[in-house]
Scaffold this active site. Structure first.
Site, PDB file in Angstrom:
ATOM      1  N   ALA A 181     -30.714 -18.039 -26.953  1.00  0.00           N
ATOM      2  CA  ALA A 181     -29.418 -17.524 -27.269  1.00  0.00           C
ATOM      3  C   ALA A 181     -28.550 -19.568 -27.201  1.00  0.00           C
ATOM      4  CB  ALA A 181     -28.503 -17.094 -25.786  1.00  0.00           C
TER       5      ALA A 181
ATOM      6  N   TYR B  36       0.633  -0.960  -0.443  1.00  0.00           N
ATOM      7  CA  TYR B  36      -0.172  -0.023  -0.194  1.00  0.00           C
ATOM      8  C   TYR B  36       0.775   1.001  -0.081  1.00  0.00           C
ATOM      9  CZ  TYR B  36      -4.490   2.754   1.162  1.00  0.00           C
ATOM     10  OH  TYR B  36      -5.507   3.683   0.908  1.00  0.00           O
TER      11      TYR B  36
ATOM     12  N   ASN C  23     -23.038 -29.481 -20.539  1.00  0.00           N
ATOM     13  CA  ASN C  23     -23.373 -28.803 -19.745  1.00  0.00           C
ATOM     14  C   ASN C  23     -21.971 -28.260 -19.664  1.00  0.00           C
ATOM     15  OD1 ASN C  23     -23.322 -26.716 -17.416  1.00  0.00           O
ATOM     16  ND2 ASN C  23     -24.712 -27.730 -16.853  1.00  0.00           N
ATOM     17  N   ASN C  24     -22.363 -26.274 -20.428  1.00  0.00           N
ATOM     18  CA  ASN C  24     -20.793 -25.109 -20.508  1.00  0.00           C
ATOM     19  C   ASN C  24     -19.908 -25.691 -19.226  1.00  0.00           C
ATOM     20  OD1 ASN C  24     -22.265 -23.796 -18.703  1.00  0.00           O
ATOM     21  ND2 ASN C  24     -23.069 -22.612 -20.591  1.00  0.00           N
TER      22      ASN C  24
ATOM     23  N   LYS D  82     -20.906 -20.097 -11.199  1.00  0.00           N
ATOM     24  CA  LYS D  82     -19.592 -19.718 -12.127  1.00  0.00           C
ATOM     25  C   LYS D  82     -18.935 -19.391 -11.893  1.00  0.00           C
ATOM     26  CE  LYS D  82     -23.331 -20.901 -15.399  1.00  0.00           C
ATOM     27  NZ  LYS D  82     -22.949 -21.841 -16.165  1.00  0.00           N
TER      28      LYS D  82
END
Ligand SMILES: NC(=O)C1=CN([C@@H]2O[C@H](COP(=O)(O)OP(=O)(O)OC[C@H]3O[C@@H](n4cnc5c(N)ncnc54)[C@H](OP(=O)(O)O)[C@@H]3O)[C@@H](O)[C@H]2O)C=CC1
Ligand SMILES: CC(=O)C(=O)O
Ligand SMILES: [Mg+2]
Length: 420
Positions: A197, A39, A317-318, A94
């Site tokens: 989609a 920092y 499945n994606n 996700k």
């Protein structure tokens, strides 16, 4: 879903802490010296370096391994438009999958947008802080223009997972299912339920893989998308065929493949019985498929059956796509995710299913044995070989097709998450 599973799902999300992801530190921050580097005053040095050359953001910040999962909550799984906040468990999910399977840091961003333009403006303004953007659960047709504009306006990969992640995995599954059922891609007829989609993008990639457009009968809520309809948006129009089929019932009659990307319980056993011999049935709506595997099994014994769920065989499945596609794209600094990269990912997935299944996978799924065949057309999500094979295929395709700003990384193909 059983009452038990519903209860367990809520408990899983509530404990040990609310939600599924947290942020952890990657550098020491214990001593006064650590803090003066992390920092003030030390942080001023990377700030100045990035102001001088934005490329330095990849050197001095987490940007290069950070993907935002961004939604407006307008098409949450097959549950519909329940708004941004309600979509948060899916988006956190996700992010969990990005990290667990591909070591990609990911954060969910749920946008309250009054219009597609407001959504685009919001995403464009924050895009450059990430290495990539995974758009999720945005309904059609708005998703197409949103993605197109953002790809154009952002210098990092922007990828609508429901379109392309789903398409890549579906193509892999269809190629293998066709091989097992001894059918040819340029010969088969397909009925598609849904014209949103996922359905539109899957169909496009299947055509790129060799399926004939005139053999595809896509249906929306009003029935078959045919050339006599005057109520089609420009995206559906691309799939209008010259046919006298009018209803989904007509479309599935004699079809070799059923691809469902619509909603729950839409298909009846009698319709499955009308399909051609050795049919391929992908009922991919989540969480409840268009038809359940036990109903299909009772209707006929020569089908290959897949769903989008983890609790049945053949999970199309994606999840099998987006973590590894972004891994490869980020690692070669791809500026976009193009068709070559998508087809390479599909091919790598299809090939992995033909290799012997590892003990790690058998244990995770509680199985004694599993081999390429009707109940195993596509790899399982926990197969750690996905990381190396899919990300390498994507990275190579990015380099070969000229969209990579970087070379093939020295540690490719990755052996495990520890390599990242
Ligand atoms: N397994 C996987 O990996 C994935 C699965 N999916 C699933 O696919 C489904 C659609 O998602 P997505 O494409 O993102 O959503 P969209 O909102 O973009 O599209 C939904 C489509 O489903 C159609 N539809 C809804 N109800 C019916 C019905 N009764 N009869 C015919 N068509 C119907 C709509 O028709 P109309 O155009 O007339 O409104 C629309 O074309 C969801 O269930 C989702 O969970 C999505 C992505 C990945
Ligand atoms: C899997 C997924 O992305 C969906 O059902 O929307
Ligand atoms: Mg989705």
């Amino acid at each position: 879903m059983s009452e038990d599973l519903k209860h367990a799902a809520l408990e899983y999300h509530a404990n040990p802490k609310p939600g599924k992801i947290s942020i952890e530190l990657s550098t020491p921050a214990e001593t006064s010296r650590d803090l003066s580097l992390a920092y003030s005053p030390g942080v001023a040095e990377p700030v100045k370096a990035i102001a001088e050359d934005p490329e330095n953001a990849y050197k001095y910040t987490a940007k290069g391994n950070l993907v935002a999962v961004i939604t407006d909550g307008s098409a949450i799984l097959g549950l519909g438009n329940l708004g941004p906040l309600a979509s948060k468990p899916v988006m956190e999910g996700k992010s969990l999958l990005f990290k667990r399977f591909a070591g990609v840091d990911s954060i969910d961003v749920e946008v309250e947008a009054e219009s597609p333009q407001a959504f685009i403006d919001t995403v464009r303004r924050i895009a450059n802080t990430y290495g990539g953007i995974n758009l999720e659960d945005i309904k059609a047709p708005e998703c197409f223009e949103i993605e197109r504009t953002l790809i154009e306006q952002c210098s990092i990969p922007v990828f609508h997972d429901d379109q392309h992640g789903t398409a890549i995995v579906t193509v892999a599954g269809v190629l293998n299912a066709l091989e097992i059922q001894d059918k040819k891609i340029d010969d088969v007829k397909m009925a598609v339920l849904g014209a949103g989609a996922a359905a539109i993008s899957c169909t496009k990639l299947l055509i790129l893989a060799g399926m004939k457009p005139e053999n595809i009968f896509m249906c929306d809520r009003k029935g078959v998308i045919h050339s006599g309809r005057d109520d089609l948006n420009q995206y559906k129009q691309g799939f209008a065929v010259d046919t006298d089929k009018r209803t989904f019932d007509d479309a599935i009659d004699g079809a070799d493949i059923f691809l469902g990307l619509s909603g729950p319980d839409m298909v009846k056993a009698e319709q499955i019985q009308k399909m051609a011999e050795r049919p391929i049935i992908f009922a991919c709506a989540n969480p409840v498929p268009e038809i359940m595997p036990d109903v299909v099994a009772a209707a006929r014994d020569d089908a290959i059956m897949a769903t989008g769920r983890s609790d049945f065989p053949n999970q199309v499945n994606n999840v099998l796509g987006f973590p590894f596609i972004f891994r490869g794209a980020l690692d070669v600094r791809a500026t976009r995710i193009n068709e070559e990269m998508k087809l390479a990912a599909a091919q790598a997935l299809a090939e992995l299913a033909k290799e012997p299944v590892t003990q790690e996978v058998l244990t995770a799924y509680g199985l004694d044995e599993l081999a390429f065949g009707r109940d195993y057309i596509i790899p399982k999500a926990t197969d750690s070989r996905l990381l190396g094979k899919v990300s390498y295929a994507v990275a190579k395709a990015a380099i070969d097709s000229g969209v990579a700003d970087g070379p093939m990384p020295a540690n490719y193909p990755l052996q495990s998450l520890a390599d990242i």
